[in-house]
Write an enzyme that holds these catalytic residues in place. Structure first.
Site, PDB file in Angstrom:
ATOM      1  N   GLU A   1      -5.633  -8.316  -1.147  1.00  7.78           N
ATOM      2  CA  GLU A   1      -6.258  -8.134   0.173  1.00  7.78           C
ATOM      3  C   GLU A   1      -7.705  -7.766  -0.028  1.00  7.78           C
ATOM      4  OE1 GLU A   1      -4.698  -5.411   3.150  1.00  7.78           O
ATOM      5  OE2 GLU A   1      -2.644  -5.905   2.569  1.00  7.78           O
TER       6      GLU A   1
ATOM      7  N   GLU B   1       0.821  -1.214   0.000  1.00 12.31           N
ATOM      8  CA  GLU B   1       0.000   0.000   0.000  1.00 12.31           C
ATOM      9  C   GLU B   1       0.860   1.272   0.000  1.00 12.31           C
ATOM     10  OE1 GLU B   1      -2.823  -0.482   3.235  1.00 12.31           O
ATOM     11  OE2 GLU B   1      -4.155  -1.576   1.910  1.00 12.31           O
TER      12      GLU B   1
HETATM   13  C1  BGP Z   1      -4.425  -2.919   4.916  1.00 12.06           C
HETATM   14  C2  BGP Z   1      -3.088  -3.412   5.372  1.00 12.06           C
HETATM   15  C3  BGP Z   1      -3.095  -4.651   6.184  1.00 12.06           C
HETATM   16  C4  BGP Z   1      -4.337  -4.910   6.981  1.00 12.06           C
HETATM   17  C5  BGP Z   1      -5.625  -4.401   6.374  1.00 12.06           C
HETATM   18  C6  BGP Z   1      -6.806  -4.328   7.307  1.00 12.06           C
HETATM   19  O1  BGP Z   1      -4.394  -1.545   4.841  1.00 12.06           O
HETATM   20  O2  BGP Z   1      -2.238  -3.664   4.262  1.00 12.06           O
HETATM   21  O3  BGP Z   1      -1.902  -4.719   6.890  1.00 12.06           O
HETATM   22  O4  BGP Z   1      -4.204  -4.798   8.308  1.00 12.06           O
HETATM   23  O5  BGP Z   1      -5.478  -3.158   5.798  1.00 12.06           O
HETATM   24  O6  BGP Z   1      -6.719  -3.181   8.089  1.00 12.06           O
HETATM   25  P1  BGP Z   1      -6.856  -3.167   9.653  1.00 12.06           P
HETATM   26  O7  BGP Z   1      -5.957  -4.212  10.162  1.00 12.06           O
HETATM   27  O8  BGP Z   1      -6.454  -1.823  10.076  1.00 12.06           O
HETATM   28  O9  BGP Z   1      -8.282  -3.449   9.941  1.00 12.06           O
END
Ligand code: BGP
Length: 470
Positions: A369, A176
């Site tokens: 993701e 990201e």
């Molecule tokens: C993305 C990241 C991840 C992950 C996901 C969910 O932005 O690449 O590392 O954690 O989001 O977000 P969160 O864990 O803040 O709910």
């Protein structure tokens, strides 16, 4: 009948600092997430410069994959994963970020992980840097403020390409990359001094990150021409709040800001709008001879992205609710429901995002993701009935199928996450994403025992049918 190609890569994603634990074991050095206590990551005070024994640091134990990886990879294999996305912790390989010699124990750990994956025919997809900048580089050089960090990253990346040649074929350089704009410290280790032009710091750092990404791409191809390297975008289109041209223009600008880094990584040069953006923000990039050629000659092979939610923007915020549950601030979209953490739920937005990305770049996409963070309840018999997660994923995979039918070339679908892990934005365990439940709670208690949720069997069926049976 499946719309997906036969070699479609189904799987789950995780990040080193969110699941490995063992933060100081076998020679590992500290990285930015290791200094983060639990609680909201949006508050700068959340980060400490020394470790306080009376505070809780979620990354320190996380779900202790370090000591459970065989069991966890076996569960992924049972679900039928074709691909496992994980990141390497830079500080397990180079504990201070700039060490002359790699840490052998760190190298061996990932060797074992990759061997374990191949035992089950699972292809690893490896992120070189998932937000976890070595604290050594933050302290010595101000992280990506300095070109020195770029040299250190190149050494780290080269070490990985050499060591894991033949074991890993799919690489992502930076997770990201655009999050640097919204969360400079937790995303890239950048802290600010009083009164400085933050945009200058951010875009200069981003230039160094882009050069580092291009350097890694060059090295990956040099070590093994079969290596495929991707960029990684925090995806989600910016909708205009209304058809008022002022709102539409706002959305065009936000898209440009969001895609600037991907434009460089895919096209090999800064886009035309960058000049105007930099002038408006009084940014003067310091570049060196050779930078342009490096970017131009080392573009990525594919575009990976995360998708959780679409965004919505308006020229004026007056009278509009703001949805600040997400790292990227957005106006509340009145047409969409939100998750328990306030993230908009928008499966059609995924189809829109995929079409827009593919139209813009005409390069293979890889969704690496997508998932729902939610509270789970463990029933007295140990089961977890997460039908809300199944519903979210089913609707999103349906949208992915439609996008593929629209003509988008997609390499795979990787859910976030295969297994419960620490939330990146809040440090909580209770914001659960996995198909596998882990007995670990927000206060750090729990047995770390793993158990299957209902979504485990559902995802197994999805993979087995190559997405035909949702
Ligand atoms: C993305 C990241 C991840 C992950 C996901 C969910 O932005 O690449 O590392 O954690 O989001 O977000 P969160 O864990 O803040 O709910």
């Amino acid at each position: 009948m499946s719309v997906f190609r036969d070699d479609f890569l189904w799987g789950g994603a995780c990040a080193a600092n969110q699941f490995e634990g063992a933060w100081d074991v076998d020679g590992k050095g500290a990285s930015v997430p290791d200094m983060c206590t639990n609680g909201s990551h949006t508050v700068p005070k959340w980060v400490t410069t020394t470790i306080h024994p009376d505070r809780l640091y979620p990354s320190h134990e996380a779900i202790d994959l370090y000591h459970h990886y065989k069991e966890d990879i076996a569960l992924f294999a049972e679900m039928g994963f074709k691909c496992f996305r994980l990141s390497i912790a830079w500080t397990r390989i180079l504990p201070n970020g700039d060490d002359a010699q790699p840490n052998e124990a760190g190298l061996a750990f990932y060797d074992s992980i990759f061997d374990e994956c191949h035992k089950y025919g699972i292809e690893p997809l490896v992120t070189l840097c998932h937000f976890d900048i070595p604290m050594g580089l933050v302290e010595q050089y101000g992280s990506w403020r300095s070109r020195k960090t770029l040299e250190c990253f190149a050494r780290y990346a080269e070490t990985c390409f050499k060591e894991y040649s033949g074991l890993v074929h799919y690489w992502l350089t930076f997770n990201e990359i655009n999050i640097l704009l919204h969360s400079p410290f937790s995303g890239a280790g950048i802290a600010f001094q009083e009164g400085e032009n933050r945009s200058q710091v951010i875009y200069q750092a981003a230039h160094h990150v882009l050069l580092a990404s291009a350097t890694a791409t060059r090295l990956a191809h040099q070590y093994d021409p079969a290596n495929q390297v991707g960029c990684m975008l925090a995806g989600g289109s910016f909708y205009p709040y209304s058809c008022n041209p002022e709102d539409v223009w706002e959305s065009v600008q936000k898209e440009q800001e969001n895609l600037l880094f991907i434009d460089v990584q895919v096209r090999g040069r800064y886009p035309g709008y960058a000049r105007k953006l930099f002038a408006e923000k009084q940014v003067q990039l310091h570049t060196e001879p050779g930078d342009d050629a490096l970017l131009r000659e080392n573009t990525v092979d594919f575009i990976s992205f995360s998708y959780y939610a679409s965004r919505c923007v308006a020229a004026s915020l007056e009278g509009k609710a703001v949805n600040d549950g997400n790292v990227v601030r957005s106006v509340k979209n009145p047409y969409l429901q939100t998750s328990q953490w306030g993230w908009a739920i928008d499966p059609l937005g995924l189809r829109i995002t995929m079409n827009q990305l593919y139209d813009r770049y005409q390069k293979p996409l890889f969704l690496v993701e997508n998932g729902l963070g939610a509270h789970d309840t463990v029933e007295p018999d140990g089961s977890v009935h997460d039908d809300y997660r199944i519903d979210y994923l089913r609707r999103h995979i349906e949208a992915v199928k439609q996008a593929v039918s629209d003509g988008v070339d997609l390499m795979g679908y990787i859910a976030w996450s295969g297994i419960d892990l620490v939330s990146a934005s809040t440090g909580e365990m209770s914001k659960r994403y996995g198909f596998v439940y882990v007995d670990k709670q927000d206060d750090g208690t729990g047995t770390l025992a793993r158990s299957k949720k209902d979504s485990f069997d559902w995802y197994q069926k999805v993979i087995r049918s190559n997405g035909a049976d949702l």
